[in-house]
Design a protein around this motif. Sequence first.
Motif, PDB file in Angstrom:
ATOM      1  N   VAL A 112      23.198   5.149   7.082  1.00  0.00           N
ATOM      2  CA  VAL A 112      22.640   3.823   6.837  1.00  0.00           C
ATOM      3  C   VAL A 112      21.892   3.876   5.511  1.00  0.00           C
ATOM      4  CG1 VAL A 112      21.052   2.034   7.627  1.00  0.00           C
ATOM      5  CG2 VAL A 112      22.436   3.319   9.289  1.00  0.00           C
ATOM      6  N   ARG A 113      22.311   3.031   4.543  1.00  0.00           N
ATOM      7  CA  ARG A 113      21.650   2.959   3.244  1.00  0.00           C
ATOM      8  C   ARG A 113      20.649   1.808   3.270  1.00  0.00           C
ATOM      9  NH1 ARG A 113      27.224   3.600   1.589  1.00  0.00           N
ATOM     10  NH2 ARG A 113      27.635   5.827   1.353  1.00  0.00           N
ATOM     11  N   TYR A 114      19.521   2.021   2.585  1.00  0.00           N
ATOM     12  CA  TYR A 114      18.419   1.062   2.709  1.00  0.00           C
ATOM     13  C   TYR A 114      17.678   0.981   1.387  1.00  0.00           C
ATOM     14  CZ  TYR A 114      13.828  -0.686   4.360  1.00  0.00           C
ATOM     15  OH  TYR A 114      12.665  -1.400   4.548  1.00  0.00           O
ATOM     16  N   ALA A 115      17.338  -0.246   0.961  1.00  0.00           N
ATOM     17  CA  ALA A 115      16.503  -0.433  -0.222  1.00  0.00           C
ATOM     18  C   ALA A 115      15.650  -1.676  -0.014  1.00  0.00           C
ATOM     19  CB  ALA A 115      17.359  -0.583  -1.478  1.00  0.00           C
ATOM     20  N   ARG A 116      14.351  -1.528  -0.218  1.00  0.00           N
ATOM     21  CA  ARG A 116      13.428  -2.650  -0.075  1.00  0.00           C
ATOM     22  C   ARG A 116      12.643  -2.818  -1.366  1.00  0.00           C
ATOM     23  NH1 ARG A 116       8.289  -2.516   1.098  1.00  0.00           N
ATOM     24  NH2 ARG A 116       8.291  -0.563   2.277  1.00  0.00           N
ATOM     25  N   HIS A 117      12.585  -4.041  -1.856  1.00  0.00           N
ATOM     26  CA  HIS A 117      11.828  -4.347  -3.065  1.00  0.00           C
ATOM     27  C   HIS A 117      10.485  -4.974  -2.673  1.00  0.00           C
ATOM     28  CE1 HIS A 117      10.639  -7.034  -6.471  1.00  0.00           C
ATOM     29  NE2 HIS A 117      10.858  -5.918  -7.125  1.00  0.00           N
ATOM     30  N   GLY A 118       9.392  -4.393  -3.150  1.00  0.00           N
ATOM     31  CA  GLY A 118       8.076  -4.946  -2.857  1.00  0.00           C
ATOM     32  C   GLY A 118       7.497  -4.410  -1.566  1.00  0.00           C
ATOM     33  N   ASP A 119       6.361  -4.981  -1.197  1.00  0.00           N
ATOM     34  CA  ASP A 119       5.664  -4.549   0.019  1.00  0.00           C
ATOM     35  C   ASP A 119       6.294  -5.205   1.244  1.00  0.00           C
ATOM     36  OD1 ASP A 119       3.860  -3.116  -1.551  1.00  0.00           O
ATOM     37  OD2 ASP A 119       2.573  -4.879  -1.820  1.00  0.00           O
ATOM     38  N   GLY A 120       6.146  -4.532   2.363  1.00  0.00           N
ATOM     39  CA  GLY A 120       6.681  -5.068   3.606  1.00  0.00           C
ATOM     40  C   GLY A 120       6.977  -3.944   4.572  1.00  0.00           C
ATOM     41  N   PRO A 121       7.199  -4.273   5.819  1.00  0.00           N
ATOM     42  CA  PRO A 121       7.483  -3.234   6.821  1.00  0.00           C
ATOM     43  C   PRO A 121       8.909  -2.715   6.713  1.00  0.00           C
ATOM     44  CG  PRO A 121       7.618  -5.400   7.829  1.00  0.00           C
ATOM     45  CD  PRO A 121       7.158  -5.623   6.408  1.00  0.00           C
ATOM     46  N   ASP A 122       9.100  -1.475   7.089  1.00  0.00           N
ATOM     47  CA  ASP A 122      10.429  -0.861   7.119  1.00  0.00           C
ATOM     48  C   ASP A 122      11.007  -0.992   8.528  1.00  0.00           C
ATOM     49  OD1 ASP A 122      10.374  -0.023   4.427  1.00  0.00           O
ATOM     50  OD2 ASP A 122       9.176   1.725   4.975  1.00  0.00           O
ATOM     51  N   THR A 123      11.061  -2.211   9.015  1.00  0.00           N
ATOM     52  CA  THR A 123      11.458  -2.444  10.399  1.00  0.00           C
ATOM     53  C   THR A 123      12.848  -1.900  10.688  1.00  0.00           C
ATOM     54  OG1 THR A 123      10.113  -4.457  10.424  1.00  0.00           O
ATOM     55  CG2 THR A 123      11.763  -4.204  12.168  1.00  0.00           C
ATOM     56  N   LEU A 124      13.786  -2.128   9.785  1.00  0.00           N
ATOM     57  CA  LEU A 124      15.161  -1.713  10.046  1.00  0.00           C
ATOM     58  C   LEU A 124      15.254  -0.201  10.256  1.00  0.00           C
ATOM     59  CD1 LEU A 124      18.386  -3.081   8.545  1.00  0.00           C
ATOM     60  CD2 LEU A 124      18.027  -0.629   8.453  1.00  0.00           C
ATOM     61  N   VAL A 125      14.701   0.579   9.342  1.00  0.00           N
ATOM     62  CA  VAL A 125      14.829   2.036   9.484  1.00  0.00           C
ATOM     63  C   VAL A 125      13.991   2.548  10.646  1.00  0.00           C
ATOM     64  CG1 VAL A 125      15.498   2.472   7.101  1.00  0.00           C
ATOM     65  CG2 VAL A 125      13.085   2.406   7.685  1.00  0.00           C
ATOM     66  N   ASP A 126      12.824   1.946  10.882  1.00  0.00           N
ATOM     67  CA  ASP A 126      12.002   2.387  12.015  1.00  0.00           C
ATOM     68  C   ASP A 126      12.728   2.153  13.335  1.00  0.00           C
ATOM     69  OD1 ASP A 126       9.976   3.164  10.308  1.00  0.00           O
ATOM     70  OD2 ASP A 126       8.841   1.291  10.521  1.00  0.00           O
TER      71      ASP A 126
END
Length: 483
Positions: free
Chosen positions: A287-301
């Motif tokens: 699973v590849r993941y990229a988040r821009h900015g602040d926020g929770p990592d709900t998907l990976v968690d």
Amino acid sequence: MTVEPTPPVASPTRTVLGSEPAGAVTRLATALGMTLEGAVRAPGDPGYAEALPGFDLSVAQRPALVVHAATADDVARTVRGAAANGLGVVVRATGHGAPAAGPRDLLLDTSRLDRVEIDPVARSATVGAGVTWQAVLDAGAPHGLGGLCGSSPHVGVVGYTLGGGLGPLARTFGFAADHVRSLDVVTPAGEVLTATPTRHPELFWALRGGGAAFGVVTAMTFDLFSLPTVRAGALWFDVADAAPVLHRWRELTTGLPDDVSTSVARLNLPPLPDLPEPLRGRAVLTVRYARHGDGPDTLVDELRAVATPVLDAVGDLPYERLGEIHADPEDPLPILEGGTTLTSLPAAAVDALLAAVPPGSPVLMAELRLLGGAIARPPTTPNAVGGRDAAFSLFVLALGAPDEPPDGEHAVREVDAAMAPWATGAALLNFAGKRDPRSSARVRTGFGAETYARLVELRQRNDPRGVLDPSARWSAIRPGSAA
């Protein structure tokens, strides 16, 4: 719902070499050798054979000449010379997605056009046609700026962007083609010009997403963004956990905010020493993941709670190391590939994908990229990028000749057939695969009838003699040929 492809129309006709092709090529090689700053090589010359292979080793190159352009003027003189002698021009920088050049073609290598200029005030980069994304990432890093790189930073910036450019942050920022400011172009007639929203706007529209069928881009200026770091990486799960993880990923992607981009891939990894030890020779789901900015990592968690990853590599990542998310191969290899877009991904589609790629399959990768977000929104300055309304992109890859397993192509087609109930009948330009009638039809469908007709009309008007033999993906714009 499957969309019917746009019917093909007549192809431009190129006048090819006459009764003395060898003599004409020799004269052209001599003339170019006397005027170019770069190098010209003919069959039998030192360095000719070494100049042929690109990234995809399954593509056979047999051009009449290889020209290594050192300047934009070199490109213009080469295009004019080829046109005058009835030769087609095949353009290549890194060789990712390059088509085959035959004995009636000239292979124009632009890798020496390697200028990189960063303007931190204007937040822009200007690059030559031979520049790869890693060079841009490295140059922008001291300023905390980055461009919309693809999954592999070793791909050429220009070719990737002209095909649309779908990168790891695409849901947040859109396609790379949406953020181009200007293009320096050599037309099929050998004219040098600069295309912008107000200068040659029709050409500017077509090149951004319609690709290189309309001219040889020698330089490009595009937006940079404040990207010192991103929250990004990959979770790698054993194939035994693939079903529950992929089903949960599907559920989590519904309503995902635009600041998160993600993809998932079923991989059958070879036992290569370059791979981390836990992954060598293993069947996995990543699973590849990229988040821009602040926020929770709900998907990976949430996915970590479904199963324990074999390797967990999600964290704060300097943007210049963006290539670590996908960890695409860097060394040349022969490739079999195919792609389409999907309307949706119900539970039945997940089961069908996993069944079509069992452990031991010749398929090395079957990847799903979540679309939507900024991908679905039209840019401020309209362009020719197609496929914005799809929900997912599917891309399948296996080894091609000469290393292709006996059933490699069949296995790729099996994945395609398994996902057909949810397919749009279209494909994104950079993910369509090699030229064949199926991928050509999908590219045309992805553009839509109106955009495709507009591209065809411009193609025929700009290049009535068919001088440019564009890369495999552009040839859908060359009506009647296969992509």
